[in-house]
Design a protein around this motif. Structure first.
Motif, PDB file in Angstrom:
ATOM      1  N   SER A   1      44.248  36.927  39.983  1.00 54.16           N
ATOM      2  CA  SER A   1      43.461  37.994  39.357  1.00 54.16           C
ATOM      3  C   SER A   1      42.970  37.579  37.975  1.00 54.16           C
ATOM      4  O   SER A   1      41.849  37.913  37.581  1.00 54.16           O
ATOM      5  CB  SER A   1      44.289  39.281  39.282  1.00 54.16           C
ATOM      6  OG  SER A   1      44.642  39.692  40.586  1.00 54.16           O
TER       7      SER A   1
ATOM      8  N   ASP B   1      39.106  38.485  45.184  1.00 48.43           N
ATOM      9  CA  ASP B   1      40.490  38.323  44.710  1.00 48.43           C
ATOM     10  C   ASP B   1      41.416  38.826  45.819  1.00 48.43           C
ATOM     11  O   ASP B   1      41.278  39.966  46.273  1.00 48.43           O
ATOM     12  CB  ASP B   1      40.673  39.158  43.437  1.00 48.43           C
ATOM     13  CG  ASP B   1      42.051  38.985  42.830  1.00 48.43           C
ATOM     14  OD1 ASP B   1      42.666  37.915  43.021  1.00 48.43           O
ATOM     15  OD2 ASP B   1      42.526  39.939  42.168  1.00 48.43           O
ATOM     16  N   THR B   2      42.330  37.987  46.268  1.00 45.89           N
ATOM     17  CA  THR B   2      43.171  38.362  47.415  1.00 45.89           C
ATOM     18  C   THR B   2      44.609  38.679  46.977  1.00 45.89           C
ATOM     19  O   THR B   2      44.991  38.456  45.837  1.00 45.89           O
ATOM     20  CB  THR B   2      43.188  37.242  48.470  1.00 45.89           C
ATOM     21  OG1 THR B   2      43.754  36.071  47.874  1.00 45.89           O
ATOM     22  CG2 THR B   2      41.791  36.916  48.978  1.00 45.89           C
TER      23      THR B   2
ATOM     24  N   ASP C   1      43.113  43.141  47.182  1.00 38.92           N
ATOM     25  CA  ASP C   1      44.564  43.308  47.062  1.00 38.92           C
ATOM     26  C   ASP C   1      44.846  44.805  46.976  1.00 38.92           C
ATOM     27  O   ASP C   1      44.279  45.497  46.131  1.00 38.92           O
ATOM     28  CB  ASP C   1      45.041  42.604  45.788  1.00 38.92           C
ATOM     29  CG  ASP C   1      46.549  42.632  45.625  1.00 38.92           C
ATOM     30  OD1 ASP C   1      47.221  43.425  46.325  1.00 38.92           O
ATOM     31  OD2 ASP C   1      47.052  41.861  44.787  1.00 38.92           O
TER      32      ASP C   1
HETATM   33 MG    MG Z   1      46.391  39.599  41.720  1.00 40.92          MG
END
Ligand code: MG
Ligand code: ADP
Length: 219
Positions: free
Chosen positions: A17, A86-87, A40
């Motif tokens: 992140s 973003d995963t 996420d």
């Molecule tokens: Mg993260």
């Protein structure tokens, strides 16, 4: 058609992140039309974007469903220059979707053994998804929370290279400014963090991970 850049590793807390924040804020500042997809369920990034972030504007949407994330990424890439996904910090179907739809994947790796193992595991996953799709899924491992020249950093690099993983020359240094930015929302694009972002974006451009010129917006 813009570029889809996915940030993935099954290791939580590896700096995914933070990397997404740094990249998006700085690319937006450079004039790229940027969308971040927060895939996420913790929604760290979309919460930060909605409630704290104060820099150059970029779009941010939360989408952690494995089918919808693909549609969202392709639609955003149609309209803009760069889509950053973003995963989550564990292997899941949404991360696999985000990897499969990507033009390029960054695998953050902190200098420690478990991050290294998860980076290698993620790299193998990327390779097998590429094999299944019969297309290259280019990726690089990127060091995060890095102290250049440190012993554990050297051991980490040795382990990654022994597995044949491609590693970026640039690593995101360990800086408390990154931690602070998650609170203040003021992610400096000048000063030390700005210099770091320039080096990161410079290498990503050089290796073709992101376009050198803006394509979607009026250049
Ligand atoms: Mg993260
Ligand atoms: N380069 C860095 N230097 C200092 N702290 C960092 C750095 N990268 C990440 N952090 C901190 O480490 C923690 C985990 O980072 P985060 O980006 O949320 O990881 P992930 O998204 O992979 O779970 C956060 O508190 C973040 O501020």
């Amino acid at each position: 058609m813009g570029t889809i850049l996915t940030i993935a590793t099954s290791k939580g807390g590896a700096g995914k992140s933070t990397l997404a924040q740094c990249l998006s804020a700085n690319l937006a500042q450079l004039g790229y039309a940027v969308t971040v997809i927060d895939a996420d369920a913790n929604a760290t990034l979309s919460d930060w974007h909605a409630n704290v972030y104060e820099g150059a504007p970029f779009r941010c949407l939360a989408e952690c469903r494995e089918v919808e994330v693909i549609d969202a990424a392709q639609a955003e890439a149609e309209a803009g220059d760069i889509v950053v996904i973003d995963t989550a910090g564990f292997a899941n179907l949404t991360a696999a979707s985000a990897i499969s739809v990507a033009d390029f994947i960054l695998v953050p790796c902190m200098p420690d053994r478990s991050s290294t193992r998860e980076a290698i595991r993620t790299a193998r996953k990327i390779e097998s998804l590429g094999k299944a799709a019969r297309r290259a899924l280019p990726y690089r491992v990127i060091g995060t929370q890095w102290r250049t020249g440190g012993l554990v950093e050297s051991a980490t690099l040795d382990a990654l290279k022994a597995e044949g993983l491609p590693v970026m020359r640039y690593a995101l240094p360990h800086l408390s400014a990154f931690r602070k930015a998650s609170f203040t929302g003021n992610l400096p694009v000048s000063g030390r963090l700005g210099v770091e972002a320039d080096r990161l974006i410079g290498e990503l451009t050089e290796i073709g991970a992101i376009p050198a010129a803006r394509v979607g917006s009026a250049a």
